[in-house]
Write an enzyme that holds these catalytic residues in place. Structure first.
Site, PDB file in Angstrom:
ATOM      1  N   SER A  11       0.830  -1.192   0.000  1.00 18.95           N
ATOM      2  CA  SER A  11       0.000   0.000   0.000  1.00 18.95           C
ATOM      3  C   SER A  11       0.868   1.248   0.000  1.00 18.95           C
ATOM      4  CB  SER A  11      -0.939   0.001   1.213  1.00 18.95           C
ATOM      5  OG  SER A  11      -1.689   1.215   1.263  1.00 18.95           O
ATOM      6  N   ASP A  16      -4.215  -0.385  -2.167  1.00 23.26           N
ATOM      7  CA  ASP A  16      -4.705  -0.352  -0.796  1.00 23.26           C
ATOM      8  C   ASP A  16      -5.856  -1.353  -0.715  1.00 23.26           C
ATOM      9  OD1 ASP A  16      -6.009   0.173   1.602  1.00 23.26           O
ATOM     10  OD2 ASP A  16      -5.849   2.345   1.428  1.00 23.26           O
ATOM     11  N   VAL A  17      -5.666  -2.455   0.020  1.00 19.70           N
ATOM     12  CA  VAL A  17      -6.668  -3.522   0.008  1.00 19.70           C
ATOM     13  C   VAL A  17      -7.986  -3.092   0.637  1.00 19.70           C
ATOM     14  CG1 VAL A  17      -4.917  -5.343  -0.001  1.00 19.70           C
ATOM     15  CG2 VAL A  17      -5.883  -4.577   2.193  1.00 19.70           C
ATOM     16  N   ASN A  69      -2.417 -11.423   3.474  1.00 18.79           N
ATOM     17  CA  ASN A  69      -1.564 -11.143   4.623  1.00 18.79           C
ATOM     18  C   ASN A  69      -1.700  -9.712   5.144  1.00 18.79           C
ATOM     19  OD1 ASN A  69       1.015 -11.401   6.350  1.00 18.79           O
ATOM     20  ND2 ASN A  69       1.571  -9.798   4.902  1.00 18.79           N
ATOM     21  N   SER A 109      -4.689 -14.754  13.485  1.00 15.40           N
ATOM     22  CA  SER A 109      -3.855 -14.550  14.671  1.00 15.40           C
ATOM     23  C   SER A 109      -4.438 -15.334  15.822  1.00 15.40           C
ATOM     24  CB  SER A 109      -3.805 -13.065  15.045  1.00 15.40           C
ATOM     25  OG  SER A 109      -3.176 -12.876  16.306  1.00 15.40           O
ATOM     26  N   TYR A 163      -8.234  -5.344  17.459  1.00 14.88           N
ATOM     27  CA  TYR A 163      -7.392  -6.229  16.659  1.00 14.88           C
ATOM     28  C   TYR A 163      -7.802  -7.681  16.876  1.00 14.88           C
ATOM     29  CZ  TYR A 163      -3.371  -8.801  14.918  1.00 14.88           C
ATOM     30  OH  TYR A 163      -2.572  -9.693  14.241  1.00 14.88           O
ATOM     31  N   LYS A 222      -9.389 -10.231  14.007  1.00 17.27           N
ATOM     32  CA  LYS A 222      -8.796 -11.508  13.607  1.00 17.27           C
ATOM     33  C   LYS A 222      -9.768 -12.668  13.849  1.00 17.27           C
ATOM     34  CE  LYS A 222      -4.928 -10.270  11.794  1.00 17.27           C
ATOM     35  NZ  LYS A 222      -4.626 -10.549  10.372  1.00 17.27           N
TER      36      LYS A 222
END
Length: 246
Positions: A37, A63-64, A90, A145, A158, A162
């Site tokens: 990105s 930029d995903v 990823n 994660s 976060y 995940k």
């Protein structure tokens, strides 16, 4: 699935786990599109490393979190390559917020982490799926994660993002079966730039791990390659955490 001559898109492929998996895929004979990105220098360095070892790679910006950029990237790759065989989702971000400080969790943190970590992975999977379905073969690995399993991590949003990636993996595995396999590799603590400035915390964590030391990006990369190769595997969340979640 043999990785030789496969065409692979690795999002966030310029640094950390992304760089390690890009290198590992190239070592196995795959052609790698190293997505970035903003980290153009790191992505170009990853490409240089691959080419210096006789591999095939090039850097590609998108930029995903922005679907139109994802679609343009995938369309360009498909025209250059003829198709896309594999995707490693990823690209992710985090915010370091104490888990017990709920008032420090802002709407901005929620929006950024879900837009990149969850919706970004969905956008990429949806963009590559038509090319894989056309050839009736393909595989996707999402990088999750153990924070999404334990509920603890660099921040509450976060960990929740995940957990959503793990759910997305299972749902995509159902949606894209039988021709596209979708799995998730969920690392524990890994020695990447996310831990810069937190080395003491990492050392304390290592002492509590069953294996006595934290994983390296290459450890995660080897598992991602193995999951891409394993044709009897879909909808699975595979942890690589040195015993951290025990």
């Amino acid at each position: 699935m043999e990785l030789l001559d496969k065409k692979v898109l690795v999002t966030g492929g310029g640094t950390g786990i992304g760089r390690a998996v890009s290198l590992a895929l190239a070592e196995r004979g795959a052609a790698v599109a190293v997505n970035y990105s903003r980290s153009v220098g790191e992505a170009e360095e990853t490409v240089r490393l691959i080419k210096s070892q006789g591999g095939h790679a090039h850097a590609v910006q998108a930029d995903v979190s922005r679907e139109q950029e994802v679609l343009a990237m995938v369309d360009t790759l498909a025209r250059e390559w003829g198709s896309i065989d594999l995707l490693v989702n990823n690209a992710s971000v985090t915010r370091h917020i104490p888990m017990n400080d709920l008032h420090a969790v802002t709407d901005d943190a929620w929006d950024e982490l879900f837009q990149i970590n969850v919706k970004g992975m969905f956008y990429c999977a949806r963009a590559v799926a038509p090319y894989m379905l056309k050839q009736k073969k393909g595989a996707i690995v999402n990088v999750g994660s153990i924070a999404g399993i334990t509920g603890s991590g660099s921040s509450l949003p976060y960990a929740v993002s995940k957990a959503a990636v793990h759910g997305l993996t299972r749902s995509l595995a159902r949606s894209l079966a039988p021709h596209i396999r979708v799995n998730c590799v969920a690392p524990g603590a890994v020695l990447t730039r996310w831990w810069e400035g937190r080395e003491k915390q990492m050392e304390q964590l290592a002492g509590s791990l069953l294996l006595g030391e934290t994983a390296l990006p290459a450890d995660i990369a080897h598992m991602i390659c193995a999951v891409l190769e394993q044709e009897a595997l879909t909808g699975q969340i595979i942890t690589v955490d040195a015993g951290q979640s025990m």
